[in-house]
Design an enzyme around this catalytic site. Structure first.
Site, PDB file in Angstrom:
ATOM      1  N   GLN A 158       0.836  -1.205   0.000  1.00 20.30           N
ATOM      2  CA  GLN A 158       0.000   0.000   0.000  1.00 20.30           C
ATOM      3  C   GLN A 158       0.867   1.250   0.000  1.00 20.30           C
ATOM      4  O   GLN A 158       1.894   1.322   0.677  1.00 20.30           O
ATOM      5  CB  GLN A 158      -0.906   0.010   1.237  1.00 20.30           C
ATOM      6  CG  GLN A 158      -1.761   1.255   1.397  1.00 20.30           C
ATOM      7  CD  GLN A 158      -1.076   2.351   2.219  1.00 20.30           C
ATOM      8  OE1 GLN A 158      -0.164   2.088   2.987  1.00 20.30           O
ATOM      9  NE2 GLN A 158      -1.524   3.581   2.033  1.00 20.30           N
ATOM     10  N   THR A 186      -3.991   4.325  -1.560  1.00 16.77           N
ATOM     11  CA  THR A 186      -4.999   4.935  -0.698  1.00 16.77           C
ATOM     12  C   THR A 186      -5.216   6.371  -1.133  1.00 16.77           C
ATOM     13  O   THR A 186      -4.271   7.158  -1.196  1.00 16.77           O
ATOM     14  CB  THR A 186      -4.546   4.874   0.775  1.00 16.77           C
ATOM     15  OG1 THR A 186      -4.392   3.500   1.156  1.00 16.77           O
ATOM     16  CG2 THR A 186      -5.565   5.534   1.680  1.00 16.77           C
ATOM     17  N   ARG A 195      -7.442  13.218  15.143  1.00 19.67           N
ATOM     18  CA  ARG A 195      -7.732  12.015  15.926  1.00 19.67           C
ATOM     19  C   ARG A 195      -7.608  12.397  17.403  1.00 19.67           C
ATOM     20  O   ARG A 195      -6.510  12.468  17.949  1.00 19.67           O
ATOM     21  CB  ARG A 195      -6.806  10.886  15.506  1.00 19.67           C
ATOM     22  CG  ARG A 195      -7.065  10.505  14.041  1.00 19.67           C
ATOM     23  CD  ARG A 195      -6.150   9.480  13.474  1.00 19.67           C
ATOM     24  NE  ARG A 195      -6.390   9.354  12.025  1.00 19.67           N
ATOM     25  CZ  ARG A 195      -5.616   8.659  11.205  1.00 19.67           C
ATOM     26  NH1 ARG A 195      -4.541   8.031  11.666  1.00 19.67           N
ATOM     27  NH2 ARG A 195      -5.906   8.602   9.913  1.00 19.67           N
ATOM     28  N   LYS A 279      -8.053   2.251  -2.975  1.00 21.00           N
ATOM     29  CA  LYS A 279      -8.700   2.143  -1.667  1.00 21.00           C
ATOM     30  C   LYS A 279      -9.127   3.527  -1.166  1.00 21.00           C
ATOM     31  O   LYS A 279      -8.347   4.470  -1.233  1.00 21.00           O
ATOM     32  CB  LYS A 279      -7.742   1.508  -0.659  1.00 21.00           C
ATOM     33  CG  LYS A 279      -8.279   1.377   0.764  1.00 21.00           C
ATOM     34  CD  LYS A 279      -7.266   0.661   1.645  1.00 21.00           C
ATOM     35  CE  LYS A 279      -7.754   0.545   3.075  1.00 21.00           C
ATOM     36  NZ  LYS A 279      -7.715   1.850   3.785  1.00 21.00           N
ATOM     37  N   HIS A 303     -11.480   4.622   5.552  1.00 21.71           N
ATOM     38  CA  HIS A 303     -10.275   4.619   6.383  1.00 21.71           C
ATOM     39  C   HIS A 303     -10.591   4.181   7.814  1.00 21.71           C
ATOM     40  O   HIS A 303      -9.965   4.629   8.778  1.00 21.71           O
ATOM     41  CB  HIS A 303      -9.611   6.003   6.387  1.00 21.71           C
ATOM     42  CG  HIS A 303      -8.116   5.944   6.340  1.00 21.71           C
ATOM     43  ND1 HIS A 303      -7.402   6.066   5.175  1.00 21.71           N
ATOM     44  CD2 HIS A 303      -7.191   5.783   7.313  1.00 21.71           C
ATOM     45  CE1 HIS A 303      -6.103   5.985   5.433  1.00 21.71           C
ATOM     46  NE2 HIS A 303      -5.951   5.806   6.732  1.00 21.71           N
ATOM     47  N   ARG A 306     -11.192   6.940  10.327  1.00 23.57           N
ATOM     48  CA  ARG A 306     -10.033   7.690  10.822  1.00 23.57           C
ATOM     49  C   ARG A 306      -9.732   8.932   9.990  1.00 23.57           C
ATOM     50  O   ARG A 306      -8.741   9.605  10.243  1.00 23.57           O
ATOM     51  CB  ARG A 306      -8.800   6.775  10.863  1.00 23.57           C
ATOM     52  CG  ARG A 306      -8.934   5.658  11.880  1.00 23.57           C
ATOM     53  CD  ARG A 306      -7.861   4.596  11.717  1.00 23.57           C
ATOM     54  NE  ARG A 306      -6.558   5.001  12.172  1.00 23.57           N
ATOM     55  CZ  ARG A 306      -6.113   4.898  13.415  1.00 23.57           C
ATOM     56  NH1 ARG A 306      -6.914   4.437  14.368  1.00 23.57           N
ATOM     57  NH2 ARG A 306      -4.891   5.267  13.741  1.00 23.57           N
ATOM     58  N   GLY A 357      -8.708  -4.480   9.434  1.00 27.47           N
ATOM     59  CA  GLY A 357      -7.539  -3.861  10.040  1.00 27.47           C
ATOM     60  C   GLY A 357      -7.545  -4.021  11.541  1.00 27.47           C
ATOM     61  O   GLY A 357      -6.731  -4.747  12.114  1.00 27.47           O
ATOM     62  N   ARG A 358      -8.494  -3.361  12.209  1.00 18.89           N
ATOM     63  CA  ARG A 358      -8.512  -3.416  13.669  1.00 18.89           C
ATOM     64  C   ARG A 358      -8.592  -4.841  14.225  1.00 18.89           C
ATOM     65  O   ARG A 358      -7.882  -5.151  15.188  1.00 18.89           O
ATOM     66  CB  ARG A 358      -9.657  -2.563  14.218  1.00 18.89           C
ATOM     67  CG  ARG A 358      -9.393  -1.052  14.152  1.00 18.89           C
ATOM     68  CD  ARG A 358     -10.473  -0.281  14.872  1.00 18.89           C
ATOM     69  NE  ARG A 358     -10.288   1.165  14.788  1.00 18.89           N
ATOM     70  CZ  ARG A 358     -10.766   1.929  13.808  1.00 18.89           C
ATOM     71  NH1 ARG A 358     -11.442   1.366  12.800  1.00 18.89           N
ATOM     72  NH2 ARG A 358     -10.558   3.236  13.812  1.00 18.89           N
TER      73      ARG A 358
END
Length: 409
Positions: A158, A186, A195, A279, A303, A306, A357-358
């Site tokens: 990526q 991305t 964040r 993406k 994302h 995020r 991901g998480r």
């Protein structure tokens, strides 16, 4: 202050007992984790709060983060009965190659902060699960190290549309040399978002030593020991572009390009000769344009909540994007997947597979690469059960008739 130190000392003692616990007991505890939420809880216990929130948090008020997860609950599965589901087939193909489970590893940066195994552990986990791992350009382990860690694995790389084409071209050349089969670009980061969890913690790379973080580190001696002994707190792929981790982070921020355009994507497509995945798509017209410019697949993604904090849930826009793309390219879903049944719902609405991901990073935080593999196994087993209980013999056979809306949109 004395009470705080006393509590911290007791927690250190408890954690040291855990460090000394025989490996078989640790394996038993890992095997007992039966859902992504349980894996998440294990990660929250294992990691300092600042690191857990770095993984767990989203942008601003985290509206999009919540929407992604809640969207799945607004769809019900409508089961067939009296179907022979004694041997459900979870496999599918992505970019022409088979995967044993339709759960692909999403790109997640700086995983060495979470566990010393970092992206090398994630790549091994996805290799052993018979799936694909996508290495983030901002990874703690280099392109070469991850290939060495997963010599048989299907790897994608990526990157972003950075200001300096020479950096991107250098990374792409290294990815080709190490036989990464696809490039994932991305496109939803013209700049970093706010964040707030990270801002409240005054999160930095490497972690800042302030009284609160020191106490938190003492409460998690295994993580602190690994950080001190096996430091992986910078972007390995661009090592040398700054004198230290802080300067590298600043350099990377400067490379995000708010002027990036479709012409830049067209140029990247011309320079990259292997499959290209775009993406960060949330609109049917953008999906169609990406495919027209040569994308072999698009990832419906915000994302993971995020970036834009008022974006739609990815599941809610998936059907329109799948229709716009048709059979000209593959469509994957990213953001919000927490259960195996979520993967089944995404397939019903047009996704060939899901990126996660998480969930795998929670597993990494809980128990390194073995924890990441456990997270994938949990999703696969939940998917298997959901398929059997809905009368689905093969994942590739799933269509829109399997789901129906419940509650308000």
């Amino acid at each position: 202050m004395h009470d705080l130190l006393s509590v911290a000392c007791h927690q250190v003692v408890d954690s040291l007992r855990d460090v000394a616990r025989p490996a078989d007991r640790r394996r038993q505890r890992l095997a007992a984790l039966g859902s992504v939420e349980e894996v998440r809880s294990a990660a929250r216990s294992a990691l300092p709060r600042v690191i857990f929130d770095f993984v767990d948090g989203g942008a601003a008020d985290e509206v999009t983060l919540r929407r992604n997860v809640e969207a799945f609950d607004r769809l019900a599965l409508s089961p067939h009965v009296l179907v022979d589901v004694s041997d459900p087939d979870l496999s599918t193909t992505v970019l022409g190659g088979g995967v044993d489970v339709p759960v692909l590893g999403a790109p997640t940066g700086l995983c060495g902060l979470v566990h010393v195994d970092g992206e090398a552990g994630l790549a091994r986990a996805m290799q052993d699960a018979g799936s694909v791992y996508t290495l983030a350009g901002m990874s703690s382990y280099s392109i070469e190290e991850v290939r060495t860690a997963a010599p048989r694995g299907r790897l994608w790389f990526q990157t972003y549309l950075w200001r300096d084409d020479a950096i991107v071209d250098g990374l792409m050349a290294r990815a080709v040399e190490c036989d990464y089969e696809a490039l994932v670009v991305t496109v939803d980061v013209p700049r970093s978002a706010d964040r707030r969890r990270d801002r409240r913690h005054r999160f930095t790379v490497p972690p800042r030593l302030i009284p609160r973080s020191v106490v938190d580190g003492l409460r998690h001696p295994r993580w602190t020991r690994d950080l001190l002994q096996h430091s992986r707190v910078t972007a390995a792929n661009i090592a040398g572009m700054g004198d230290d981790a802080v300067r590298v982070a600043s350099y990377v921020d400067s490379q995000f390009d708010p002027s990036a355009s479709w012409d830049d994507l067209r140029s990247l497509r011309a320079r990259w000769k292997r499959p290209l995945v775009v993406k960060g798509i949330l609109r049917p017209d953008d999906a169609a344009r990406a495919v027209a410019l040569g994308a072999d697949a698009v990832v419906v993604s915000n994302h993971g909540g995020r970036q834009l904090d008022q974006a739609p849930a990815t599941l809610s826009v998936l059907p329109a994007i799948a229709e716009a793309v048709g059979d000209r390219a593959e469509v994957y879903l990213d953001s919000g997947v927490r259960r195996g049944s979520d993967v089944l719902k995404a397939r019903a609405l047009g996704a060939r597979a899901c990126l996660v991901g998480r969930p795998i990073v929670y597993g990494l935080g809980a128990a390194g690469g073995a924890g990441a593999r456990r997270a994938v196994d949990v999703l696969a087993e939940e998917l298997r059960v959901a398929m059997m209980l809905t009368g689905v013999r093969a994942f590739d056979d799933v269509g829109p008739g399997l789901v129906e809306a419940v509650g308000s949109a």
